[in-house]
Scaffold this active site. Sequence first.
Site, PDB file in Angstrom:
ATOM      1  N   ARG A  58       0.847  -1.189   0.000  1.00  0.00           N
ATOM      2  CA  ARG A  58       0.000   0.000   0.000  1.00  0.00           C
ATOM      3  C   ARG A  58       0.879   1.235   0.000  1.00  0.00           C
ATOM      4  O   ARG A  58       1.885   1.283   0.693  1.00  0.00           O
ATOM      5  CB  ARG A  58      -0.873   0.043   1.258  1.00  0.00           C
ATOM      6  N   TYR A 181      -1.787  -3.132  -6.968  1.00  0.00           N
ATOM      7  CA  TYR A 181      -1.516  -3.900  -5.750  1.00  0.00           C
ATOM      8  C   TYR A 181      -2.666  -3.791  -4.743  1.00  0.00           C
ATOM      9  O   TYR A 181      -3.129  -2.681  -4.425  1.00  0.00           O
ATOM     10  CB  TYR A 181      -0.209  -3.434  -5.056  1.00  0.00           C
ATOM     11  N   LYS A 190      -9.668  -1.280   2.167  1.00  0.00           N
ATOM     12  CA  LYS A 190      -9.344  -0.147   3.038  1.00  0.00           C
ATOM     13  C   LYS A 190     -10.110   1.129   2.645  1.00  0.00           C
ATOM     14  O   LYS A 190     -10.538   1.884   3.507  1.00  0.00           O
ATOM     15  CB  LYS A 190      -7.846   0.130   2.995  1.00  0.00           C
ATOM     16  N   HIS A 210      -9.882  -1.146  12.111  1.00  0.00           N
ATOM     17  CA  HIS A 210      -8.924  -2.096  11.541  1.00  0.00           C
ATOM     18  C   HIS A 210      -8.749  -3.235  12.547  1.00  0.00           C
ATOM     19  O   HIS A 210      -7.728  -3.342  13.215  1.00  0.00           O
ATOM     20  CB  HIS A 210      -7.604  -1.349  11.299  1.00  0.00           C
ATOM     21  N   SER A 232      -0.778  -3.391  10.247  1.00  0.00           N
ATOM     22  CA  SER A 232      -0.650  -4.376   9.178  1.00  0.00           C
ATOM     23  C   SER A 232       0.601  -5.232   9.377  1.00  0.00           C
ATOM     24  O   SER A 232       1.657  -4.716   9.744  1.00  0.00           O
ATOM     25  CB  SER A 232      -0.555  -3.665   7.833  1.00  0.00           C
ATOM     26  N   CYS A 234       1.251  -7.547  11.598  1.00  0.00           N
ATOM     27  CA  CYS A 234       1.670  -7.779  12.984  1.00  0.00           C
ATOM     28  C   CYS A 234       0.942  -8.976  13.586  1.00  0.00           C
ATOM     29  O   CYS A 234       0.881  -9.124  14.815  1.00  0.00           O
ATOM     30  CB  CYS A 234       1.425  -6.546  13.838  1.00  0.00           C
ATOM     31  N   ASP A 261      -9.617  -8.642   9.654  1.00  0.00           N
ATOM     32  CA  ASP A 261      -9.038  -7.354   9.253  1.00  0.00           C
ATOM     33  C   ASP A 261      -9.910  -6.139   9.547  1.00  0.00           C
ATOM     34  O   ASP A 261      -9.387  -5.100   9.900  1.00  0.00           O
ATOM     35  CB  ASP A 261      -8.711  -7.387   7.755  1.00  0.00           C
ATOM     36  N   ARG A 356       0.934 -11.930  -0.624  1.00  0.00           N
ATOM     37  CA  ARG A 356      -0.385 -12.115  -0.016  1.00  0.00           C
ATOM     38  C   ARG A 356      -1.115 -13.325  -0.566  1.00  0.00           C
ATOM     39  O   ARG A 356      -0.842 -13.770  -1.680  1.00  0.00           O
ATOM     40  CB  ARG A 356      -1.259 -10.879  -0.306  1.00  0.00           C
TER      41      ARG A 356
HETATM   42  C1  OXD Z   1      -3.159  -4.250   5.411  1.00  0.00           C
HETATM   43  C2  OXD Z   1      -3.996  -5.281   4.793  1.00  0.00           C
HETATM   44  O1  OXD Z   1      -2.166  -3.847   4.785  1.00  0.00           O
HETATM   45  O2  OXD Z   1      -4.896  -5.766   5.475  1.00  0.00           O
HETATM   46  O3  OXD Z   1      -3.480  -3.814   6.514  1.00  0.00           O
HETATM   47  O4  OXD Z   1      -3.789  -5.605   3.622  1.00  0.00           O
HETATM   48 MN    MN Z   2      -5.206  -4.721   7.338  1.00  0.00          MN
END
Ligand code: OXD
Ligand code: MN
Length: 571
Positions: A58, A181, A190, A210, A232, A234, A261, A356
Amino acid sequence: MDRIKKYIDLCNPEEVQVITQENQLKELKNFVIKTGLARRLSVPDSLWFCSNPHDVARSEEATVVASDRDLGPYIKTVPVNEARCLVKELFENSMASRVAYIVPYVMGSLDSDIKKFGVTLTDSPYVVLNMAILNKVTDEALKSLDSAVIGVHSMASMDPTKKKIIHFIEDLEVFSVNTNYGGNVLTGKKCFSLRIASSLGRAQGWLAEHMLVSVVHNPICGRFVFTAALPSACGKTNLAMMNPSEEYARKGWSVTCGGDDIAWIFPKAGRLFAYNPEYGFFGVAPGTSESSNPNFMSAILKGGCIFTNTAVDEELNLPWWEGIGKPYPHKIRTWRNEVIINPNKEEGPFAHPNSRVTVPIENCPVLDPLWRSSEGFEIDAILFGCRRAAGYPLVFKARNWAEAVYFAATLKSERTSAQEGTVGVLRHDPFAMRPFFSYHIGDYLRHWLTIGESLSPQPSVYFVNWFRKDSNSMFVWPGFGENIRVLEWVIKTTKGVSTACIDSLYGLIPARDDLSLPEGVLYEHLFTIDVDDFEKELEENEHFLKALGSKCPEELWSVHESLKAMCKKVL
Ligand code: OXD
Ligand code: MN
């Protein structure tokens, strides 16, 4: 179709396809394979894509909100008229000689009051196929076009200097261009579920966060629901669907997952109810293995997935990444689409650190049966987490709601590969929402305080950090399935079974004998707080509160002053 048609005219595609049927998605999968955009892997019905090497995370730099007002720290704004001109300039003919796909979808269950519709126009088959996993494609959205969130995405020339993600919050519109991406382009994620939804939530009295949503089934109180916000990469996905360690599993502990998420959270009759509006996971691949997250591994292997920027074991035609718990393949295709025979570990990583996997949520073997219910999950506790090698305790409980808002607002965490920028540097990430705010943080904090006032009893709020390191830079806490020990303390404390908390600079921490530690793990290594470090932290917090100016809620200044006073007493 007026809200869409003007953008079709602007982008000028050769053809327009409205995607509503399963067989169209099948055809699109065949198309991406035939044209070499993707490759079919031996995981059932699954595809592998690799993105442009400059387009792997991102981009916060390129993300803006169109507004004529100053929206405070962490939100880049562009004046509305300028932003409209930018859209015109960047999207004009951007889809020429390409097919444009229209993807109508719903977030949340179709039969729930909290559902919201979205319609995305994109020239990227990759976006269509991912959105069809993360959202529920439905032509119902086309019947509610006036209130739907419109997303317009074009790969355009993929010029990285012209990458932009532009939000028109009040108009319910998002534009994403020159990127392909994940979080930049899956406009339901998001852009809609956090940025637009949190602004809607502010106006309508709810929260878009989040956060994962999980249920701990336990011998103490039966069923315990928690939501957790972590920056993100973590470990949200791991925590969301964790398998408690064997010892706890034997004693009757298990976890079911409601989402990994995003949580939309609504107050009702003094309680909070969480809904996961998504239909899939967009999880970080590296580090995911049978031992770190067996449930996610099993969800992946069920198929119907999209792998982005992982490596591929060429001989088995299976995805591969660092930390998958399997040997390096003899012949590996890297995320840069190069084949290496007998790869040398030092030349890696071969999967991009932010690679991902997009996975249908129903693949999750521990999916909670309520995940799509229209009642949502009644929340017992809220967790915030961060990644910090030093100083920050394994777990603490905020002494009250205002203190919870203060500690969430001043959360700091080491930067990960999910964002562009240098990994490992400590950065301020309020509510793990830094990249996703769409209105002034001062107003956001006020909104949290106001919601809190309407709750009775208020959910307990905890802060966790699995990532403390010892003097040899080794993680002190084993994490993963052992995190259940922390959840046990959270449950006991919330339910009043544990009362032996210790007052610390960081809220209430467990008394030494009140948290069951795995053998060999020392309490001191997890809970020692350096007063000088804490004082420094307070100084940084003060800068932040000051930066909010008159928008900083008084309650947070009061918490700040009382922490300062505590600090003085300890010194
Ligand atoms: C992030 C995701 O980057 O969930 O937080 O993709
Ligand atoms: Mn996320």
